[in-house]
Write a protein that holds these residues in place. Structure first.
Motif, PDB file in Angstrom:
ATOM      1  N   THR A  28       0.856  -1.177   0.000  1.00 16.31           N
ATOM      2  CA  THR A  28       0.000   0.000   0.000  1.00 16.31           C
ATOM      3  C   THR A  28       0.895   1.230   0.000  1.00 16.31           C
ATOM      4  OG1 THR A  28      -0.080  -0.084   2.417  1.00 16.31           O
ATOM      5  CG2 THR A  28      -1.906  -1.120   1.234  1.00 16.31           C
ATOM      6  N   GLY A  29       0.536   2.204  -0.832  1.00 14.19           N
ATOM      7  CA  GLY A  29       1.359   3.401  -0.974  1.00 14.19           C
ATOM      8  C   GLY A  29       2.234   3.387  -2.213  1.00 14.19           C
ATOM      9  N   ASP A  30       2.417   2.214  -2.888  1.00 16.77           N
ATOM     10  CA  ASP A  30       3.154   2.183  -4.151  1.00 16.77           C
ATOM     11  C   ASP A  30       2.376   2.936  -5.230  1.00 16.77           C
ATOM     12  OD1 ASP A  30       5.083   0.706  -2.980  1.00 16.77           O
ATOM     13  OD2 ASP A  30       4.668  -1.174  -4.043  1.00 16.77           O
ATOM     14  N   ARG A  31       3.069   3.383  -6.256  1.00 16.05           N
ATOM     15  CA  ARG A  31       2.413   3.980  -7.417  1.00 16.05           C
ATOM     16  C   ARG A  31       3.294   3.769  -8.641  1.00 16.05           C
ATOM     17  NH1 ARG A  31       4.222   8.061  -4.163  1.00 16.05           N
ATOM     18  NH2 ARG A  31       5.680   9.565  -5.055  1.00 16.05           N
ATOM     19  N   GLN A  32       2.677   3.355  -9.728  1.00 18.11           N
ATOM     20  CA  GLN A  32       3.387   3.052 -10.981  1.00 18.11           C
ATOM     21  C   GLN A  32       4.566   2.114 -10.730  1.00 18.11           C
ATOM     22  OE1 GLN A  32       4.346   6.888 -12.724  1.00 18.11           O
ATOM     23  NE2 GLN A  32       2.250   7.167 -13.444  1.00 18.11           N
ATOM     24  N   LEU A  59      -9.545  -5.599  -9.748  1.00 20.01           N
ATOM     25  CA  LEU A  59     -10.535  -5.771  -8.683  1.00 20.01           C
ATOM     26  C   LEU A  59      -9.811  -5.884  -7.346  1.00 20.01           C
ATOM     27  CD1 LEU A  59     -13.424  -6.223  -7.674  1.00 20.01           C
ATOM     28  CD2 LEU A  59     -13.135  -8.665  -8.180  1.00 20.01           C
ATOM     29  N   ARG A  60      -9.991  -4.851  -6.466  1.00 20.46           N
ATOM     30  CA  ARG A  60      -9.318  -4.824  -5.174  1.00 20.46           C
ATOM     31  C   ARG A  60     -10.080  -5.629  -4.118  1.00 20.46           C
ATOM     32  NH1 ARG A  60      -8.479   1.614  -4.627  1.00 20.46           N
ATOM     33  NH2 ARG A  60     -10.518   1.260  -3.655  1.00 20.46           N
ATOM     34  N   LYS A  61      -9.438  -5.813  -2.963  1.00 19.69           N
ATOM     35  CA  LYS A  61     -10.023  -6.571  -1.863  1.00 19.69           C
ATOM     36  C   LYS A  61     -11.294  -5.918  -1.323  1.00 19.69           C
ATOM     37  CE  LYS A  61      -9.592  -9.955   1.222  1.00 19.69           C
ATOM     38  NZ  LYS A  61      -9.574 -11.383   0.852  1.00 19.69           N
ATOM     39  N   ASP A  62     -11.407  -4.569  -1.455  1.00 19.34           N
ATOM     40  CA  ASP A  62     -12.590  -3.878  -0.937  1.00 19.34           C
ATOM     41  C   ASP A  62     -13.762  -3.906  -1.906  1.00 19.34           C
ATOM     42  OD1 ASP A  62     -11.638  -2.218  -2.909  1.00 19.34           O
ATOM     43  OD2 ASP A  62     -11.569  -0.407  -1.668  1.00 19.34           O
ATOM     44  N   GLY A  63     -13.636  -4.639  -3.035  1.00 16.79           N
ATOM     45  CA  GLY A  63     -14.728  -4.769  -3.987  1.00 16.79           C
ATOM     46  C   GLY A  63     -14.743  -3.687  -5.052  1.00 16.79           C
ATOM     47  N   GLU A  64     -13.857  -2.690  -4.980  1.00 20.52           N
ATOM     48  CA  GLU A  64     -13.799  -1.617  -5.967  1.00 20.52           C
ATOM     49  C   GLU A  64     -12.904  -2.048  -7.140  1.00 20.52           C
ATOM     50  OE1 GLU A  64     -16.406   0.740  -3.945  1.00 20.52           O
ATOM     51  OE2 GLU A  64     -15.522   1.158  -5.899  1.00 20.52           O
ATOM     52  N   ALA A  87      -3.916   0.807  -3.238  1.00 20.12           N
ATOM     53  CA  ALA A  87      -4.482   1.553  -2.106  1.00 20.12           C
ATOM     54  C   ALA A  87      -5.013   0.660  -0.998  1.00 20.12           C
ATOM     55  CB  ALA A  87      -5.590   2.482  -2.600  1.00 20.12           C
ATOM     56  N   VAL A  88      -5.364  -0.606  -1.302  1.00 24.46           N
ATOM     57  CA  VAL A  88      -6.007  -1.480  -0.314  1.00 24.46           C
ATOM     58  C   VAL A  88      -5.195  -2.760  -0.173  1.00 24.46           C
ATOM     59  CG1 VAL A  88      -8.096  -2.777   0.274  1.00 24.46           C
ATOM     60  CG2 VAL A  88      -8.277  -0.549  -0.840  1.00 24.46           C
ATOM     61  N   GLU A  89      -4.913  -3.157   1.065  1.00 19.46           N
ATOM     62  CA  GLU A  89      -4.179  -4.404   1.335  1.00 19.46           C
ATOM     63  C   GLU A  89      -4.991  -5.622   0.896  1.00 19.46           C
ATOM     64  OE1 GLU A  89      -3.665  -5.139   5.425  1.00 19.46           O
ATOM     65  OE2 GLU A  89      -2.424  -6.928   5.157  1.00 19.46           O
ATOM     66  N   GLY A  90      -4.310  -6.629   0.353  1.00 17.75           N
ATOM     67  CA  GLY A  90      -4.977  -7.876  -0.034  1.00 17.75           C
ATOM     68  C   GLY A  90      -4.703  -8.223  -1.488  1.00 17.75           C
ATOM     69  N   THR A  91      -5.393  -9.268  -1.976  1.00 17.28           N
ATOM     70  CA  THR A  91      -5.192  -9.741  -3.346  1.00 17.28           C
ATOM     71  C   THR A  91      -5.962  -8.878  -4.339  1.00 17.28           C
ATOM     72  OG1 THR A  91      -4.887 -12.006  -2.566  1.00 17.28           O
ATOM     73  CG2 THR A  91      -5.421 -11.713  -4.897  1.00 17.28           C
ATOM     74  N   VAL A  92      -5.305  -8.515  -5.443  1.00 22.53           N
ATOM     75  CA  VAL A  92      -5.932  -7.776  -6.543  1.00 22.53           C
ATOM     76  C   VAL A  92      -5.989  -8.705  -7.757  1.00 22.53           C
ATOM     77  CG1 VAL A  92      -5.728  -5.838  -8.128  1.00 22.53           C
ATOM     78  CG2 VAL A  92      -5.144  -5.538  -5.719  1.00 22.53           C
ATOM     79  N   SER A  93      -7.197  -8.965  -8.268  1.00 30.39           N
ATOM     80  CA  SER A  93      -7.381  -9.772  -9.469  1.00 30.39           C
ATOM     81  C   SER A  93      -7.496  -8.836 -10.668  1.00 30.39           C
ATOM     82  CB  SER A  93      -8.647 -10.634  -9.345  1.00 30.39           C
ATOM     83  OG  SER A  93      -8.532 -11.522  -8.258  1.00 30.39           O
ATOM     84  N   ALA A  94      -6.748  -9.141 -11.750  1.00 24.72           N
ATOM     85  CA  ALA A  94      -6.672  -8.213 -12.874  1.00 24.72           C
ATOM     86  C   ALA A  94      -6.832  -8.945 -14.200  1.00 24.72           C
ATOM     87  CB  ALA A  94      -5.340  -7.468 -12.849  1.00 24.72           C
ATOM     88  N   GLY A 115       0.784  -5.897   0.075  1.00 27.67           N
ATOM     89  CA  GLY A 115       1.092  -5.994   1.497  1.00 27.67           C
ATOM     90  C   GLY A 115       0.782  -4.698   2.225  1.00 27.67           C
ATOM     91  N   GLN A 116       0.629  -4.806   3.559  1.00 24.55           N
ATOM     92  CA  GLN A 116       0.367  -3.637   4.396  1.00 24.55           C
ATOM     93  C   GLN A 116       1.612  -2.779   4.476  1.00 24.55           C
ATOM     94  OE1 GLN A 116      -2.385  -2.487   6.019  1.00 24.55           O
ATOM     95  NE2 GLN A 116      -1.149  -0.729   6.630  1.00 24.55           N
ATOM     96  N   ASN A 117       1.437  -1.450   4.347  1.00 25.46           N
ATOM     97  CA  ASN A 117       2.549  -0.520   4.483  1.00 25.46           C
ATOM     98  C   ASN A 117       3.104  -0.582   5.906  1.00 25.46           C
ATOM     99  OD1 ASN A 117       4.313   1.624   4.516  1.00 25.46           O
ATOM    100  ND2 ASN A 117       3.018   2.901   3.234  1.00 25.46           N
ATOM    101  N   VAL A 118       4.432  -0.850   6.065  1.00 20.45           N
ATOM    102  CA  VAL A 118       5.004  -1.035   7.393  1.00 20.45           C
ATOM    103  C   VAL A 118       5.679   0.246   7.869  1.00 20.45           C
ATOM    104  CG1 VAL A 118       5.293  -3.532   7.296  1.00 20.45           C
ATOM    105  CG2 VAL A 118       7.000  -2.092   6.224  1.00 20.45           C
ATOM    106  N   THR A 119       4.882   1.264   8.131  1.00 19.26           N
ATOM    107  CA  THR A 119       5.400   2.527   8.610  1.00 19.26           C
ATOM    108  C   THR A 119       5.691   2.520  10.076  1.00 19.26           C
ATOM    109  OG1 THR A 119       3.199   3.366   9.042  1.00 19.26           O
ATOM    110  CG2 THR A 119       4.145   3.745   6.850  1.00 19.26           C
ATOM    111  N   GLY A 120       5.208   1.491  10.827  1.00 19.26           N
ATOM    112  CA  GLY A 120       5.370   1.457  12.254  1.00 19.26           C
ATOM    113  C   GLY A 120       4.283   2.157  13.014  1.00 19.26           C
ATOM    114  N   ALA A 121       3.224   2.633  12.354  1.00 20.72           N
ATOM    115  CA  ALA A 121       2.144   3.304  13.052  1.00 20.72           C
ATOM    116  C   ALA A 121       1.299   2.299  13.811  1.00 20.72           C
ATOM    117  CB  ALA A 121       1.262   4.052  12.058  1.00 20.72           C
ATOM    118  N   VAL A 122       1.101   2.531  15.128  1.00 18.68           N
ATOM    119  CA  VAL A 122       0.291   1.664  15.973  1.00 18.68           C
ATOM    120  C   VAL A 122      -0.726   2.520  16.693  1.00 18.68           C
ATOM    121  CG1 VAL A 122       0.292   0.100  17.948  1.00 18.68           C
ATOM    122  CG2 VAL A 122       2.118  -0.022  16.257  1.00 18.68           C
ATOM    123  N   VAL A 123      -1.970   2.081  16.709  1.00 16.17           N
ATOM    124  CA  VAL A 123      -3.032   2.828  17.362  1.00 16.17           C
ATOM    125  C   VAL A 123      -2.999   2.545  18.857  1.00 16.17           C
ATOM    126  CG1 VAL A 123      -5.516   3.153  17.551  1.00 16.17           C
ATOM    127  CG2 VAL A 123      -4.472   2.804  15.310  1.00 16.17           C
TER     128      VAL A 123
END
Length: 330
Positions: A28-32, A59-64, A87-94, A115-123
């Motif tokens: 998540t966060g990649d582009r081109q 087709l993203r994991k969130d259905g969009e 933009a969304v973590e999970g499998t993308v079918s194309a 994969g999930q962006n590993v920025t180290g942010a924890v809630v």
């Protein structure tokens, strides 16, 4: 530099082979980050796809579904994946589709694991701290608040002096002047108390660090819980692969290691793909403490008396995943 290439060759006179699955550094966060290239053949010879429009549907994991357009060069159709695909973590079918005047033909299919962006942010309950720099900034804000309270004390003292001068100037305003003096003295006391609390809170900002090793033999459903006796549920936690060896950092990123949950004495890690190697992670945690004051001062969370501890923990992980977790073309 170049981006990743997802390359397929298809022959319109033969049955299509299995789709290609890309596991290499999709986050998540990649582009081109990927260019999809499909070489089209007809009976083993270059296919004629001149004038075709290239369209990609993701087709993203969130259905969009994300739509992207590409181009044709000779008998090769290609397109570069836009940021929305990642933009969304999970499998993308194309699928990749060629459209001509009288027909639309799907010529290739693919899957990406984002994969999930590993920025180290924890809630932390009621708060989010994206990184260690923010905690340092918070400490700086406390010192700014201390300066503000010192200024408030000086202003309160000046107000008291002005009140005394007003008393001497007119006896008719004695009662009003005494009230103003009382208010000024109380403001001075409040400001002094606020400054003391702010100083104490700044001194109580504390960070601890420990190292964990994720073994490649104990993962369960892409998660694992580790026992950390001194970790609290309200600790702010920053997991990271720094500083470790280059091979370890690459494995940490490739398998998408990140912390997802914490409790008193427990820290839970997750992964985008199950590792086949042991991985080392460095984890820091700290506390912030709230201050109650009558003036405008900064706020920190309470620091427990037992926060000054050092912890060494060992995480255990499970069955390995599939795909190529260590691409070599970056």
């Amino acid at each position: 530099m170049n981006n990743w290439k997802i390359q397929q060759t298809i022959d319109l006179t033969h049955q299509m082979k299995d789709d290609i699955r890309a596991y290499a550094l999709s986050w998540t966060g990649d582009r081109q980050a990927h260019t999809w290239e499909v070489t089209v053949l007809e009976g083993g010879q270059p296919g004629n796809i001149a004038g075709a429009t290239v369209g990609g549907y993701f087709l993203r994991k969130d259905g969009e579904t994300v739509f992207a357009t590409g181009s044709v060069s000779g008998n090769v159709a290609s397109l570069t994946l836009p940021a929305e695909v990642y933009a969304v973590e999970g499998t993308v079918s194309a699928i990749l589709r060629l459209t001509l005047t009288t027909m639309a033909v799907t010529v290739a299919a693919a899957s990406l694991i984002i994969g999930q962006n590993v920025t180290g942010a924890v809630v932390d309950p009621g708060d989010v701290i994206p990184n260690l720099d923010d905690l340092v900034t918070l400490a700086e804000e406390v010192y700014v608040a201390i300066d503000a309270t010192d200024t408030a004390a000086a202003m309160a003292t000046a107000a008291a002096q002005n009140a005394d001068a007003a008393t001497a100037a007119t006896q008719a305003a004695t009662e009003a002047t005494e009230a103003a003096t009382e208010a000024a003295e109380q403001a001075t006391a409040d400001a002094d108390a606020a400054a003391a609390r702010a100083h104490a809170a700044a001194d109580n900002v504390s960070l601890q660090q420990w190292q964990v090793t994720l073994l490649a033999s104990k993962w369960s459903s892409n998660r694992q819980t580790v026992s950390v006796p001194s970790l609290l549920a309200n600790s702010t936690v920053w997991p990271s692969y720094e500083p470790t060896a280059p091979a370890n950092r690459e494995a940490y990123q490739t398998y998408g290691i990140y912390a997802v949950e914490q409790h008193n004495g427990q820290l839970i890690f997750a992964c985008a793909a199950v590792p086949t190697v042991d991985i080392v992670a460095n984890v820091a945690y700290g506390y912030r403490a709230p201050i109650t004051a009558t003036g405008p001062v900064a706020t920190l969370h309470d620091v427990p008396a037992n926060a000054e501890v050092s912890v060494t923990a060992r995480l255990v992980a499970g069955q390995a995943g599939t795909g190529d977790p260590s691409p070599s073309n970056v």
